[in-house]
Design a protein around this motif. Sequence first.
Motif, PDB file in Angstrom:
ATOM      1  N   ASN A  29     -16.184-171.188 -52.791  1.00 25.00           N
ATOM      2  CA  ASN A  29     -14.849-171.772 -52.756  1.00 25.00           C
ATOM      3  C   ASN A  29     -13.780-170.704 -52.973  1.00 25.00           C
ATOM      4  OD1 ASN A  29     -15.548-174.404 -52.145  1.00 25.00           O
ATOM      5  ND2 ASN A  29     -15.789-174.975 -54.291  1.00 25.00           N
ATOM      6  N   ARG A  30     -14.060-169.719 -53.806  1.00 23.86           N
ATOM      7  CA  ARG A  30     -13.115-168.610 -53.994  1.00 23.86           C
ATOM      8  C   ARG A  30     -12.938-167.845 -52.686  1.00 23.86           C
ATOM      9  NH1 ARG A  30     -13.520-165.899 -59.849  1.00 23.86           N
ATOM     10  NH2 ARG A  30     -12.394-164.325 -58.701  1.00 23.86           N
ATOM     11  N   ARG A  31     -14.028-167.603 -52.013  1.00 25.02           N
ATOM     12  CA  ARG A  31     -13.958-166.882 -50.729  1.00 25.02           C
ATOM     13  C   ARG A  31     -13.183-167.714 -49.709  1.00 25.02           C
ATOM     14  NH1 ARG A  31     -19.299-165.643 -49.850  1.00 25.02           N
ATOM     15  NH2 ARG A  31     -19.008-163.991 -51.365  1.00 25.02           N
ATOM     16  N   ALA A  32     -13.430-169.030 -49.681  1.00 24.26           N
ATOM     17  CA  ALA A  32     -12.722-169.906 -48.739  1.00 24.26           C
ATOM     18  C   ALA A  32     -11.221-169.921 -49.036  1.00 24.26           C
ATOM     19  CB  ALA A  32     -13.294-171.321 -48.802  1.00 24.26           C
ATOM     20  N   ALA A  33     -10.859-169.961 -50.317  1.00 27.67           N
ATOM     21  CA  ALA A  33      -9.442-169.967 -50.693  1.00 27.67           C
ATOM     22  C   ALA A  33      -8.776-168.658 -50.273  1.00 27.67           C
ATOM     23  CB  ALA A  33      -9.291-170.195 -52.196  1.00 27.67           C
ATOM     24  N   ARG A  34      -9.458-167.545 -50.482  1.00 22.67           N
ATOM     25  CA  ARG A  34      -8.896-166.241 -50.061  1.00 22.67           C
ATOM     26  C   ARG A  34      -8.706-166.208 -48.549  1.00 22.67           C
ATOM     27  NH1 ARG A  34      -9.174-161.622 -53.165  1.00 22.67           N
ATOM     28  NH2 ARG A  34      -9.652-160.410 -51.303  1.00 22.67           N
ATOM     29  N   ASP A  35      -9.707-166.694 -47.816  1.00 17.97           N
ATOM     30  CA  ASP A  35      -9.616-166.694 -46.351  1.00 17.97           C
ATOM     31  C   ASP A  35      -8.459-167.577 -45.881  1.00 17.97           C
ATOM     32  OD1 ASP A  35     -11.818-165.055 -46.329  1.00 17.97           O
ATOM     33  OD2 ASP A  35     -13.237-166.634 -45.771  1.00 17.97           O
ATOM     34  N   ARG A  36      -8.300-168.756 -46.494  1.00 14.45           N
ATOM     35  CA  ARG A  36      -7.222-169.667 -46.104  1.00 14.45           C
ATOM     36  C   ARG A  36      -5.856-169.070 -46.401  1.00 14.45           C
ATOM     37  NH1 ARG A  36      -9.833-175.225 -48.488  1.00 14.45           N
ATOM     38  NH2 ARG A  36     -11.629-175.191 -47.102  1.00 14.45           N
ATOM     39  N   LEU A  37      -5.718-168.458 -47.574  1.00 16.98           N
ATOM     40  CA  LEU A  37      -4.437-167.855 -47.930  1.00 16.98           C
ATOM     41  C   LEU A  37      -4.103-166.711 -46.978  1.00 16.98           C
ATOM     42  CD1 LEU A  37      -2.044-167.762 -49.886  1.00 16.98           C
ATOM     43  CD2 LEU A  37      -3.359-166.150 -51.277  1.00 16.98           C
ATOM     44  N   ALA A  38      -5.082-165.859 -46.689  1.00 17.63           N
ATOM     45  CA  ALA A  38      -4.837-164.736 -45.785  1.00 17.63           C
ATOM     46  C   ALA A  38      -4.460-165.236 -44.391  1.00 17.63           C
ATOM     47  CB  ALA A  38      -6.069-163.835 -45.710  1.00 17.63           C
ATOM     48  N   ALA A  39      -5.149-166.257 -43.901  1.00 14.89           N
ATOM     49  CA  ALA A  39      -4.849-166.789 -42.570  1.00 14.89           C
ATOM     50  C   ALA A  39      -3.451-167.412 -42.530  1.00 14.89           C
ATOM     51  CB  ALA A  39      -5.900-167.818 -42.162  1.00 14.89           C
ATOM     52  N   LEU A  40      -3.092-168.131 -43.588  1.00 14.53           N
ATOM     53  CA  LEU A  40      -1.772-168.755 -43.658  1.00 14.53           C
ATOM     54  C   LEU A  40      -0.670-167.697 -43.648  1.00 14.53           C
ATOM     55  CD1 LEU A  40      -0.784-171.682 -43.947  1.00 14.53           C
ATOM     56  CD2 LEU A  40      -0.754-171.334 -46.406  1.00 14.53           C
ATOM     57  N   LEU A  41      -0.847-166.664 -44.446  1.00 16.17           N
ATOM     58  CA  LEU A  41       0.149-165.592 -44.497  1.00 16.17           C
ATOM     59  C   LEU A  41       0.195-164.817 -43.186  1.00 16.17           C
ATOM     60  CD1 LEU A  41      -0.476-164.314 -48.136  1.00 16.17           C
ATOM     61  CD2 LEU A  41       1.402-165.738 -47.322  1.00 16.17           C
ATOM     62  N   ARG A  42      -0.966-164.577 -42.601  1.00 20.70           N
ATOM     63  CA  ARG A  42      -1.036-163.843 -41.328  1.00 20.70           C
ATOM     64  C   ARG A  42      -0.299-164.612 -40.230  1.00 20.70           C
ATOM     65  NH1 ARG A  42      -6.314-163.932 -40.757  1.00 20.70           N
ATOM     66  NH2 ARG A  42      -6.529-162.524 -42.521  1.00 20.70           N
ATOM     67  N   ASP A  43      -0.516-165.920 -40.168  1.00 22.71           N
ATOM     68  CA  ASP A  43       0.167-166.737 -39.159  1.00 22.71           C
ATOM     69  C   ASP A  43       1.675-166.743 -39.380  1.00 22.71           C
ATOM     70  OD1 ASP A  43      -2.250-167.319 -38.014  1.00 22.71           O
ATOM     71  OD2 ASP A  43      -2.410-169.332 -38.883  1.00 22.71           O
ATOM     72  N   ALA A  44       2.100-166.789 -40.645  1.00 14.67           N
ATOM     73  CA  ALA A  44       3.531-166.813 -40.935  1.00 14.67           C
ATOM     74  C   ALA A  44       4.198-165.476 -40.630  1.00 14.67           C
ATOM     75  CB  ALA A  44       3.759-167.194 -42.392  1.00 14.67           C
ATOM     76  N   LEU A  45       3.433-164.393 -40.719  1.00 13.65           N
ATOM     77  CA  LEU A  45       3.988-163.066 -40.443  1.00 13.65           C
ATOM     78  C   LEU A  45       3.986-162.724 -38.959  1.00 13.65           C
ATOM     79  CD1 LEU A  45       2.456-160.991 -43.363  1.00 13.65           C
ATOM     80  CD2 LEU A  45       4.874-161.498 -42.994  1.00 13.65           C
ATOM     81  N   ALA A  46       3.276-163.509 -38.155  1.00 17.58           N
ATOM     82  CA  ALA A  46       3.167-163.206 -36.722  1.00 17.58           C
ATOM     83  C   ALA A  46       4.545-163.280 -36.073  1.00 17.58           C
ATOM     84  CB  ALA A  46       2.222-164.205 -36.058  1.00 17.58           C
ATOM     85  N   PRO A  47       4.774-162.469 -35.060  1.00 15.46           N
ATOM     86  CA  PRO A  47       6.079-162.495 -34.390  1.00 15.46           C
ATOM     87  C   PRO A  47       6.298-163.819 -33.672  1.00 15.46           C
ATOM     88  CG  PRO A  47       4.564-161.053 -33.224  1.00 15.46           C
ATOM     89  CD  PRO A  47       3.883-161.467 -34.481  1.00 15.46           C
ATOM     90  N   ASP A  48       7.569-164.130 -33.469  1.00 12.92           N
ATOM     91  CA  ASP A  48       7.917-165.350 -32.750  1.00 12.92           C
ATOM     92  C   ASP A  48       7.402-165.276 -31.320  1.00 12.92           C
ATOM     93  OD1 ASP A  48       9.312-166.479 -34.866  1.00 12.92           O
ATOM     94  OD2 ASP A  48      11.150-165.405 -34.334  1.00 12.92           O
ATOM     95  N   PRO A  49       6.991-166.398 -30.751  1.00 14.87           N
ATOM     96  CA  PRO A  49       6.580-166.376 -29.344  1.00 14.87           C
ATOM     97  C   PRO A  49       7.796-166.101 -28.470  1.00 14.87           C
ATOM     98  CG  PRO A  49       6.655-168.622 -30.165  1.00 14.87           C
ATOM     99  CD  PRO A  49       6.889-167.732 -31.332  1.00 14.87           C
ATOM    100  N   PRO A  50       7.582-165.587 -27.284  1.00 11.56           N
ATOM    101  CA  PRO A  50       8.727-165.321 -26.412  1.00 11.56           C
ATOM    102  C   PRO A  50       9.425-166.631 -26.046  1.00 11.56           C
ATOM    103  CG  PRO A  50       6.668-165.001 -25.220  1.00 11.56           C
ATOM    104  CD  PRO A  50       6.318-165.218 -26.655  1.00 11.56           C
ATOM    105  N   ASP A  51      10.733-166.533 -25.806  1.00 11.62           N
ATOM    106  CA  ASP A  51      11.503-167.712 -25.431  1.00 11.62           C
ATOM    107  C   ASP A  51      10.992-168.263 -24.113  1.00 11.62           C
ATOM    108  OD1 ASP A  51      13.057-167.511 -27.662  1.00 11.62           O
ATOM    109  OD2 ASP A  51      14.676-166.406 -26.675  1.00 11.62           O
ATOM    110  N   ARG A  52      11.021-169.574 -23.991  1.00 15.68           N
ATOM    111  CA  ARG A  52      10.571-170.224 -22.770  1.00 15.68           C
ATOM    112  C   ARG A  52      11.599-169.996 -21.679  1.00 15.68           C
ATOM    113  NH1 ARG A  52      11.894-174.558 -20.096  1.00 15.68           N
ATOM    114  NH2 ARG A  52      10.353-175.677 -18.840  1.00 15.68           N
ATOM    115  N   ARG A  53      11.107-169.622 -20.529  1.00 17.35           N
ATOM    116  CA  ARG A  53      11.997-169.464 -19.386  1.00 17.35           C
ATOM    117  C   ARG A  53      12.162-170.828 -18.746  1.00 17.35           C
ATOM    118  NH1 ARG A  53       9.403-165.198 -15.670  1.00 17.35           N
ATOM    119  NH2 ARG A  53      10.839-166.239 -14.261  1.00 17.35           N
TER     120      ARG A  53
END
Length: 148
Positions: free
Chosen positions: A92-116
């Motif tokens: 469960n500790r490993r799962a919590a670390r993985d979830r937190l890292a994935a959540l932060l990684r997704d939030a840090l990802a650049p914005d998708p390009p604007d829709r044409r």
Amino acid sequence: MPPDLTDVAGDLLVARDVVLPAAALQWRFSRASGPGGQGVNTTDSRVELSVDLRHAPLRDDDRDRLLTRLAGRLHDGVLTVVAADDRSQRRNRRAARDRLAALLRDALAPDPPDRRPTAPSRAARRRRLENKRRQGSVKALRRRPTGE
């Protein structure tokens, strides 16, 4: 040497250039509901992992991006993830670390390009209208005939 990704107590590698030190992570353990046999009432297998994003050692632009994107999940600037899927506290500790890292990684990802903006082609509009007419005639055939 890169940190061990299976380590449940060390620094948290979020992205190539973003690492949260172990000191910035707060752990809480409690008894989890669900499967566990005889040990379910004695083992603190539920894991809560929290990080205070306002005071975490991050670059200012990363911190601002995280606080903005995760605003709905934060409580006084603290992001918390919970893992109670497994009987083992270590897993469960490993799962919590993985979830937190994935959540932060997704939030840090650049914005998708604007829709044409695009418009349907003349042929696509024609096909859509033909399909509407065809469907209308099928439904008209299902109606009760008039008594004329």
